[in-house]
Write an enzyme that holds these catalytic residues in place. Structure first.
Site, PDB file in Angstrom:
ATOM      1  N   ASN A 252       0.800  -1.225   0.000  1.00 49.85           N
ATOM      2  CA  ASN A 252       0.000   0.000   0.000  1.00 49.85           C
ATOM      3  C   ASN A 252       0.835   1.279   0.000  1.00 49.85           C
ATOM      4  OD1 ASN A 252       0.461  -1.265   2.662  1.00 49.85           O
ATOM      5  ND2 ASN A 252      -0.318   0.666   3.436  1.00 49.85           N
TER       6      ASN A 252
ATOM      7  N   GLN B 123      -5.149  -3.820  -1.639  1.00 44.76           N
ATOM      8  CA  GLN B 123      -4.804  -2.880  -2.711  1.00 44.76           C
ATOM      9  C   GLN B 123      -4.761  -3.572  -4.077  1.00 44.76           C
ATOM     10  OE1 GLN B 123      -4.705   0.335  -2.208  1.00 44.76           O
ATOM     11  NE2 GLN B 123      -4.476   0.467   0.008  1.00 44.76           N
TER      12      GLN B 123
ATOM     13  N   SER C 172     -11.181  -5.298   1.432  1.00 46.16           N
ATOM     14  CA  SER C 172     -11.850  -4.152   2.051  1.00 46.16           C
ATOM     15  C   SER C 172     -12.695  -3.433   1.001  1.00 46.16           C
ATOM     16  CB  SER C 172     -10.785  -3.197   2.597  1.00 46.16           C
ATOM     17  OG  SER C 172     -11.385  -2.046   3.118  1.00 46.16           O
TER      18      SER C 172
ATOM     19  N   HIS D 213     -13.885  -0.111   1.150  1.00 42.55           N
ATOM     20  CA  HIS D 213     -13.789   1.345   0.932  1.00 42.55           C
ATOM     21  C   HIS D 213     -12.664   1.768  -0.001  1.00 42.55           C
ATOM     22  CE1 HIS D 213     -10.579   2.512   3.960  1.00 42.55           C
ATOM     23  NE2 HIS D 213     -10.878   1.308   4.397  1.00 42.55           N
TER      24      HIS D 213
ATOM     25  N   CYS E 274      -3.053   4.817   8.153  1.00 41.09           N
ATOM     26  CA  CYS E 274      -3.155   4.138   9.451  1.00 41.09           C
ATOM     27  C   CYS E 274      -1.899   4.277  10.282  1.00 41.09           C
ATOM     28  CB  CYS E 274      -3.435   2.647   9.266  1.00 41.09           C
ATOM     29  SG  CYS E 274      -4.839   2.352   8.250  1.00 41.09           S
TER      30      CYS E 274
HETATM   31  N1  PMP Z   1      -4.403  -3.640   4.411  1.00 42.90           N
HETATM   32  C1  PMP Z   1      -4.005  -2.692   3.542  1.00 42.90           C
HETATM   33  C2  PMP Z   1      -2.908  -3.013   2.580  1.00 42.90           C
HETATM   34  C3  PMP Z   1      -4.607  -1.447   3.548  1.00 42.90           C
HETATM   35  O1  PMP Z   1      -4.192  -0.512   2.677  1.00 42.90           O
HETATM   36  C4  PMP Z   1      -5.652  -1.189   4.473  1.00 42.90           C
HETATM   37  C5  PMP Z   1      -6.348   0.161   4.506  1.00 42.90           C
HETATM   38  N2  PMP Z   1      -5.571   1.173   5.068  1.00 42.90           N
HETATM   39  C6  PMP Z   1      -6.036  -2.212   5.355  1.00 42.90           C
HETATM   40  C7  PMP Z   1      -5.386  -3.420   5.292  1.00 42.90           C
HETATM   41  C8  PMP Z   1      -7.126  -2.013   6.369  1.00 42.90           C
HETATM   42  O2  PMP Z   1      -8.382  -2.027   5.753  1.00 42.90           O
HETATM   43  P1  PMP Z   1      -9.692  -1.510   6.527  1.00 42.90           P
HETATM   44  O3  PMP Z   1      -9.617  -0.021   6.500  1.00 42.90           O
HETATM   45  O4  PMP Z   1     -10.840  -2.076   5.744  1.00 42.90           O
HETATM   46  O5  PMP Z   1      -9.649  -2.066   7.904  1.00 42.90           O
END
Ligand code: PMP
Length: 395
Positions: free
Chosen positions: A152, A186, A206, A208, A337
């Site tokens: 990501n 991703q 995911s 979103h 995050c």
């Molecule tokens: N894994 C990756 C590679 C992500 O980019 C994200 C989103 N930031 C997540 C996990 C977490 O996904 P979610 O927001 O649905 O908890």
């Protein structure tokens, strides 16, 4: 894509909403509102709709509907897999790549505190996890290997198919079972992704990131491969993730996935073209260092065309984000995050990227609605502002 007169280039953090998906979700919330576990007619309708959604999603993934668990997002899906190991003896080994998202890395740290041996397998300077490194870290006590499909922060596609072959080879020779998990957040809806073709046991998804709702995701998991550890309740979602199902959210996720996969090839072609012209513009800026490097031709095969990581040392990433915001561009320094965490350079450091380059990193991430002209305007803004910023910082 323009949002309140800004050009939004942070799709890897979350995609802007899609009105059609939002309308569909509202309609489901209004009409199919009964609890799918209820035995009355409305409950049965809810259950039927849920099965229909699960089947549509399974068709997209080429898996069985019984292999698909809806969750509250990829964070939960990843946690479910890692914490399922708590049913095992604590002296076991867990291999995760050094470039995993915090929703794999942090539960692995908890496993470590609880007695597991957690090995972080670093990437090479190109951001790739070498399957041989995984192979040589496998031993008789290894119970899990987790390697994400698309990173990501850099967009680097990982050789998960080859890693799966290495794991299968090890399993054949040792007679031991190792769970192979991939975080496909991703990748899903952006590059071709079918769990059975990759040979993984489980995969986190995911909604979103595909313009679907937040707080909704899924876990693909081959039957019987994991056991629930954390929650117990009403037995929903094959008792792996009990709780009343979020039908509007699930409906929005399935529609988002269908739209993304339906347009995947066309969107991918457009994204590659837009990314190539951005790379061409950046090639004329000696201050810009691409992380992990590579020209447009290497990137066409090995990278997602939706994510670019670049650095302009010694300018701090935060300064670049602010200056670009003044110019009307929304970008980020890396994963949203971990942007406020102490170890926010963990992923780049695990690729051997020097600290000065990592601390200047900027992530530009796009989606199907981003126009090439918007990326050209982004490059023009960098060209306008960087010389003056460099002058100020070196004076
Ligand atoms: N894994 C990756 C590679 C992500 O980019 C994200 C989103 N930031 C997540 C996990 C977490 O996904 P979610 O927001 O649905 O908890």
């Amino acid at each position: 894509m323009k949002v309140m007169s800004s050009i939004y280039l942070d799709w890897a953090a979350t995609a802007p909403p899609d009105p059609e998906i939002q309308e569909q979700m509202q309609k489901i919330a209004r009409t199919i509102y009964a609890n799918p576990a209820a035995i009355h007619r409305l409950g049965r309708e809810g259950e039927k709709f849920l099965s229909h959604c699960r089947q549509r999603m399974a068709d997209l993934l080429g898996c069985g509907s019984e292999e698909l668990v809806f969750t509250s997002g990829a964070t939960e899906s990843n946690n479910m897999v890692l914490f399922s190991l708590l049913h095992k003896k604590r002296d076991r080994r867990v291999l995760i790549s050094g470039i995993e998202h915090s929703s794999v890395y942090q539960p692995a740290q908890t496993l470590k505190q609880l007695g597991f041996e957690v090995v972080l397998v670093p990437a090479d300077r190109s951001g790739r996890i070498d399957p041989n490194r995984i192979f040589s870290a496998l031993d008789e006590s290894t119970v899990l290997v987790a390697v994400m499909l698309v990173n990501n922060e850099t967009g680097r596609i990982q050789p998960v198919r080859e890693i799966s072959e290495a794991v299968q080879d090890f399993q054949k020779r040792s007679g031991k079972k190792v769970l192979l998990h991939t975080d496909a957040v991703q990748a899903f809806g952006k590059i071709p992704f079918q769990p059975s073709q990759l040979g993984v046991d489980s995969a986190a998804l995911s909604a979103h990131k595909l313009a679907g709702p937040r707080g909704v995701g899924a876990l693909f998991v081959r039957s019987g491969r994991i056991q629930r550890f954390l929650y117990s309740g009403g037995g929903q979602e094959f008792d792996l993730r009990p709780g009343t199902e979020n039908l509007p959210g699930i409906a929005g996720f399935v529609l988002a996935a269908e739209k993304a996969i339906g347009g995947l090839e066309e969107n991918h072609r457009r994204a590659v073209a837009a990314m190539s012209s951005l790379l061409e513009e950046l090639a004329g800026m000696p201050e810009v260092v691409l992380v992990p490097g590579g020209g447009a031709s290497d990137r066409a095969v090995d990278f997602s065309p939706y994510i670019l990581n670049l650095s302009i040392p010694p300018l701090p990433g935060e300064v670049l984000v602010r200056v670009l915001e003044e110019e009307g561009f929304i970008v980020s320094t890396g994963a949203a995050c971990s942007s406020k965490k102490k170890d926010r350079f963990r992923v780049l450091e695990n690729m051997g990227i020097p600290g000065q380059i990592a601390s200047s990193a900027l992530r530009v991430s796009t989606g199907p609605k981003v126009e090439p002209a918007e990326l050209e305007a982004f490059a023009a803004a960098l060209k306008r502002r960087v010389p003056e910023l460099m002058k100020n910082i070196t004076d």
